[in-house]
Design a protein around this motif. Sequence first.
Motif, PDB file in Angstrom:
ATOM      1  N   ILE A  61      34.879  47.594  39.383  1.00 38.78           N
ATOM      2  CA  ILE A  61      34.648  46.331  38.680  1.00 38.78           C
ATOM      3  C   ILE A  61      35.938  45.830  38.054  1.00 38.78           C
ATOM      4  CG2 ILE A  61      33.482  45.314  36.685  1.00 38.78           C
ATOM      5  CD1 ILE A  61      31.063  47.111  37.395  1.00 38.78           C
ATOM      6  N   LYS A  62      36.716  46.734  37.472  1.00 37.68           N
ATOM      7  CA  LYS A  62      37.992  46.344  36.871  1.00 37.68           C
ATOM      8  C   LYS A  62      38.952  45.834  37.940  1.00 37.68           C
ATOM      9  CE  LYS A  62      41.806  47.816  34.026  1.00 37.68           C
ATOM     10  NZ  LYS A  62      42.497  48.916  33.391  1.00 37.68           N
ATOM     11  N   ALA A  63      38.991  46.484  39.103  1.00 33.87           N
ATOM     12  CA  ALA A  63      39.862  46.042  40.196  1.00 33.87           C
ATOM     13  C   ALA A  63      39.479  44.640  40.665  1.00 33.87           C
ATOM     14  CB  ALA A  63      39.788  47.029  41.351  1.00 33.87           C
ATOM     15  N   GLU A  64      38.173  44.368  40.739  1.00 34.66           N
ATOM     16  CA  GLU A  64      37.718  43.027  41.120  1.00 34.66           C
ATOM     17  C   GLU A  64      38.140  41.995  40.084  1.00 34.66           C
ATOM     18  OE1 GLU A  64      33.510  43.342  41.685  1.00 34.66           O
ATOM     19  OE2 GLU A  64      33.715  44.471  43.554  1.00 34.66           O
ATOM     20  N   ALA A  69      41.890  37.651  38.437  1.00 33.24           N
ATOM     21  CA  ALA A  69      42.948  37.219  37.520  1.00 33.24           C
ATOM     22  C   ALA A  69      44.181  36.776  38.307  1.00 33.24           C
ATOM     23  CB  ALA A  69      43.301  38.336  36.549  1.00 33.24           C
ATOM     24  N   LYS A  70      44.531  37.526  39.360  1.00 37.33           N
ATOM     25  CA  LYS A  70      45.680  37.136  40.185  1.00 37.33           C
ATOM     26  C   LYS A  70      45.427  35.797  40.871  1.00 37.33           C
ATOM     27  CE  LYS A  70      47.496  41.726  41.078  1.00 37.33           C
ATOM     28  NZ  LYS A  70      47.687  42.803  42.049  1.00 37.33           N
ATOM     29  N   ALA A  71      44.194  35.576  41.303  1.00 39.89           N
ATOM     30  CA  ALA A  71      43.855  34.308  41.954  1.00 39.89           C
ATOM     31  C   ALA A  71      43.931  33.140  40.986  1.00 39.89           C
ATOM     32  CB  ALA A  71      42.467  34.398  42.564  1.00 39.89           C
ATOM     33  N   LEU A  72      43.680  33.388  39.701  1.00 43.25           N
ATOM     34  CA  LEU A  72      43.693  32.320  38.703  1.00 43.25           C
ATOM     35  C   LEU A  72      45.073  32.057  38.101  1.00 43.25           C
ATOM     36  CD1 LEU A  72      40.420  33.133  36.758  1.00 43.25           C
ATOM     37  CD2 LEU A  72      40.858  31.105  38.125  1.00 43.25           C
ATOM     38  N   GLU A  73      46.061  32.900  38.389  1.00 47.88           N
ATOM     39  CA  GLU A  73      47.348  32.783  37.726  1.00 47.88           C
ATOM     40  C   GLU A  73      48.058  31.463  37.981  1.00 47.88           C
ATOM     41  OE1 GLU A  73      50.000  36.047  38.138  1.00 47.88           O
ATOM     42  OE2 GLU A  73      48.635  37.429  37.134  1.00 47.88           O
ATOM     43  N   GLY A  74      48.046  30.958  39.186  1.00 54.48           N
ATOM     44  CA  GLY A  74      48.774  29.736  39.484  1.00 54.48           C
ATOM     45  C   GLY A  74      47.972  28.456  39.293  1.00 54.48           C
ATOM     46  N   VAL A  75      46.757  28.554  38.787  1.00 57.83           N
ATOM     47  CA  VAL A  75      45.857  27.402  38.690  1.00 57.83           C
ATOM     48  C   VAL A  75      46.216  26.530  37.492  1.00 57.83           C
ATOM     49  CG1 VAL A  75      43.454  26.744  38.315  1.00 57.83           C
ATOM     50  CG2 VAL A  75      43.987  28.633  39.817  1.00 57.83           C
ATOM     51  N   LYS A  76      46.277  25.201  37.735  1.00 58.46           N
ATOM     52  CA  LYS A  76      46.445  24.238  36.650  1.00 58.46           C
ATOM     53  C   LYS A  76      45.359  23.197  36.831  1.00 58.46           C
ATOM     54  CE  LYS A  76      49.560  21.547  33.974  1.00 58.46           C
ATOM     55  NZ  LYS A  76      48.623  21.239  32.961  1.00 58.46           N
ATOM     56  N   LYS A 130      38.089  35.725  29.852  1.00 59.99           N
ATOM     57  CA  LYS A 130      37.988  37.177  29.699  1.00 59.99           C
ATOM     58  C   LYS A 130      37.121  37.719  30.825  1.00 59.99           C
ATOM     59  CE  LYS A 130      37.637  40.580  26.205  1.00 59.99           C
ATOM     60  NZ  LYS A 130      38.226  40.777  24.939  1.00 59.99           N
ATOM     61  N   LEU A 131      37.765  38.204  31.887  1.00 61.21           N
ATOM     62  CA  LEU A 131      37.065  38.671  33.071  1.00 61.21           C
ATOM     63  C   LEU A 131      36.521  40.089  32.924  1.00 61.21           C
ATOM     64  CD1 LEU A 131      39.653  37.296  35.611  1.00 61.21           C
ATOM     65  CD2 LEU A 131      37.391  36.366  35.163  1.00 61.21           C
ATOM     66  N   HIS A 132      37.164  40.883  32.080  1.00 60.13           N
ATOM     67  CA  HIS A 132      36.797  42.283  31.857  1.00 60.13           C
ATOM     68  C   HIS A 132      37.310  42.622  30.466  1.00 60.13           C
ATOM     69  CE1 HIS A 132      37.290  46.707  32.368  1.00 60.13           C
ATOM     70  NE2 HIS A 132      36.199  46.589  33.120  1.00 60.13           N
ATOM     71  N   THR A 136      42.328  39.673  30.797  1.00 64.09           N
ATOM     72  CA  THR A 136      42.183  38.287  30.365  1.00 64.09           C
ATOM     73  C   THR A 136      43.252  37.442  31.047  1.00 64.09           C
ATOM     74  OG1 THR A 136      43.599  38.633  28.454  1.00 64.09           O
ATOM     75  CG2 THR A 136      41.238  38.859  28.095  1.00 64.09           C
ATOM     76  N   VAL A 137      42.945  36.157  31.233  1.00 63.30           N
ATOM     77  CA  VAL A 137      43.852  35.231  31.903  1.00 63.30           C
ATOM     78  C   VAL A 137      43.924  33.945  31.089  1.00 63.30           C
ATOM     79  CG1 VAL A 137      44.241  33.913  34.020  1.00 63.30           C
ATOM     80  CG2 VAL A 137      43.180  36.139  34.151  1.00 63.30           C
ATOM     81  N   GLU A 138      45.128  33.413  30.946  1.00 65.94           N
ATOM     82  CA  GLU A 138      45.317  32.106  30.322  1.00 65.94           C
ATOM     83  C   GLU A 138      45.415  31.069  31.447  1.00 65.94           C
ATOM     84  OE1 GLU A 138      45.905  31.023  27.004  1.00 65.94           O
ATOM     85  OE2 GLU A 138      45.222  32.989  26.334  1.00 65.94           O
ATOM     86  N   VAL A 139      44.567  30.057  31.410  1.00 69.77           N
ATOM     87  CA  VAL A 139      44.599  28.999  32.411  1.00 69.77           C
ATOM     88  C   VAL A 139      44.959  27.695  31.702  1.00 69.77           C
ATOM     89  CG1 VAL A 139      43.246  27.666  34.078  1.00 69.77           C
ATOM     90  CG2 VAL A 139      42.874  30.136  33.854  1.00 69.77           C
TER      91      VAL A 139
END
Length: 146
Positions: A61-64, A69-76, A130-132, A136-139
């Motif tokens: 689950i953490k790996a997913e 999170a990697k997929a969301l990194e470049g999103v604006k 907050k995915l897990h 966490t990811v900042e978008v």
Amino acid sequence: MKIILKEDIAGLGYKDDVVEVKSGYGRNYLIPTGKAVIASESALKVLAENQRQRAHKLARIKAEAEEAAKALEGVKLTIGAKTSSTGTIFGSVNAIQIAEALEKLGHNIDRKLITIEPVKEVGNYNATIKLHREVTVEVPFEVVAE
């Protein structure tokens, strides 16, 4: 009073955490609503066994979550809102609108995982997803006048 949480509770802890709460909060709210159980010796043994059995599942689950999170990194994101002539938004931009904008880009994120500061004016802001418990990811998103 020590309790074991059965689900994530904001500001208190995550599922299967053993936390200390005031006895009234535990007895009158958490335990009757099924959100927690008393942390007795037998309950702690059961919890330890369950965690041992679920360790590989939690790692997956953490790996997913890290992949998302990697997929969301470049999103604006760009969110359109009705504004007055001074740039003030009628109403506000909320997590639901950000979740919908992410869904249009192909990212299916639950709105409950998104936290933002109150947005009342046109400009650039950040949303925290907050995915897990450890991911966490900042978008960044921009609010523009429609």
